[in-house]
Design a protein around this motif. Structure first.
Motif, mmCIF file in Angstrom:
data_model
loop_
_atom_site.group_PDB
_atom_site.id
_atom_site.type_symbol
_atom_site.label_atom_id
_atom_site.label_comp_id
_atom_site.label_asym_id
_atom_site.label_seq_id
_atom_site.Cartn_x
_atom_site.Cartn_y
_atom_site.Cartn_z
ATOM 1 N N ARG A 103 95.401 59.354 57.111
ATOM 2 C CA ARG A 103 94.921 59.055 55.758
ATOM 3 C C ARG A 103 95.807 59.724 54.706
ATOM 4 O O ARG A 103 96.158 59.113 53.691
ATOM 5 C CB ARG A 103 93.480 59.521 55.595
ATOM 6 C CG ARG A 103 92.930 59.323 54.175
ATOM 7 C CD ARG A 103 91.459 59.705 54.092
ATOM 8 N NE ARG A 103 90.960 59.551 52.726
ATOM 9 C CZ ARG A 103 90.932 60.523 51.822
ATOM 10 N NH1 ARG A 103 91.376 61.753 52.151
ATOM 11 N NH2 ARG A 103 90.469 60.305 50.599
ATOM 12 N N VAL A 202 90.668 53.498 55.429
ATOM 13 C CA VAL A 202 91.915 53.825 54.726
ATOM 14 C C VAL A 202 92.455 52.597 54.005
ATOM 15 O O VAL A 202 92.911 52.678 52.858
ATOM 16 C CB VAL A 202 92.956 54.395 55.711
ATOM 17 C CG1 VAL A 202 94.325 54.501 55.043
ATOM 18 C CG2 VAL A 202 92.519 55.770 56.207
ATOM 19 N N PHE A 221 85.215 59.198 54.198
ATOM 20 C CA PHE A 221 86.080 59.218 55.376
ATOM 21 C C PHE A 221 85.681 60.353 56.310
ATOM 22 O O PHE A 221 85.617 60.180 57.536
ATOM 23 C CB PHE A 221 87.546 59.372 54.953
ATOM 24 C CG PHE A 221 88.525 59.268 56.078
ATOM 25 C CD1 PHE A 221 88.913 58.025 56.573
ATOM 26 C CD2 PHE A 221 89.081 60.405 56.646
ATOM 27 C CE1 PHE A 221 89.829 57.926 57.614
ATOM 28 C CE2 PHE A 221 89.990 60.313 57.688
ATOM 29 C CZ PHE A 221 90.363 59.063 58.172
#
Length: 238
Positions: A103, A202, A221
């Motif tokens: 990420r 992402v 996330f």
């Protein structure tokens, strides 16, 4: 005959110009999409003649291939370093480290992410064997390694899986089976599911689709990663 110093200066100038060409190409992509990458547009941005830029890249496709190789290799280096820096005795931490590195790289290189995983470049024809085959192999192997690390803990959870080798593309199996000969088909399916979790969020973030939905994409996330790790039979960590 040119002196060593003269050759050295020419080589440095060529390297600097090549780097600038690639940088401008990504800037054009950021502002106008992948179709905006043309050698003429780059030459115009750099104040070069079109003929001069052909001395660095014979075709636009040569430039695109080089860009893909650069960004894919950068990604592979980043996630491999995160994986190697985490103890093998803690598979949950290794998976988290890999995921956060992926990420972080994507957020720092949004155009590179789009070039590798998103928008196709109109009319681009990759060379035989594909663009960046070595980096693609490394990332694919690393991603499968996440499932391999979790498999001793996750295997019991997938005992009812009915995946067969015929469920997967032969090209994928050519990459992962030599590296992990003991991983069963259910383990390969698990690797793809892990990829879906990580890439999905992402990609939404890179393309701005979360912008109007949440002010905390990092928290989202992190929570997804926590639940993913728990679903693999590994100890969650908050």
């Amino acid at each position: 005959m040119a002196s060593t110093g003269t050759r050295g200066r020419r080589e440095r100038l060529r390297a600097e110009t090549t780097a600038e060409i690639k940088s401008v190409a990504l800037e054009l992509m950021a502002s106008g999409g992948p179709g905006a990458i043309t050698l003429r547009a780059i030459a115009r941005e750099m104040g070069m003649t079109p003929n001069a830029i052909y001395g660095y890249f014979a075709t636009r496709d040569d430039l695109i291939t080089t860009l893909i190789d650069d960004v894919y290799t950068s990604l592979a280096d980043t996630v491999d370093a995160a994986w190697d820096a985490t103890p093998a005795s803690d598979p949950a931490d290794r998976i988290r480290a890999w995921a956060h590195a992926f990420r972080g790289w994507a957020l720092a290189n949004p155009e590179g992410f789009r070039l590798v995983y998103g928008d196709p470049v109109p009319g681009y024809v990759a060379p035989e064997g594909g663009a960046a085959p070595d980096a693609a192999q490394r990332v694919c192997t690393a991603l499968t390694g996440l499932a391999v690390a979790a498999w001793p803990h996750a295997e019991r959870l997938y005992a009812a899986s009915d995946f067969q080798w015929s469920d997967f593309d032969p090209g994928l199996l050519d990459k992962v089976r030599p590296a992990f000969p003991h991983l069963p088909p259910a383990g390969v399916a698990l690797a793809l599911r892990i990829w879906g979790h990580l890439h999905g969020l992402v990609s939404l973030e890179i393309y701005g689709h979360l912008r109007n939905q949440t002010t905390s994409p990092e928290k989202l996330f992190h929570e997804e990663l926590t639940q993913l790790v728990a679903s693999l039979g590994l100890a969650p960590k908050r």
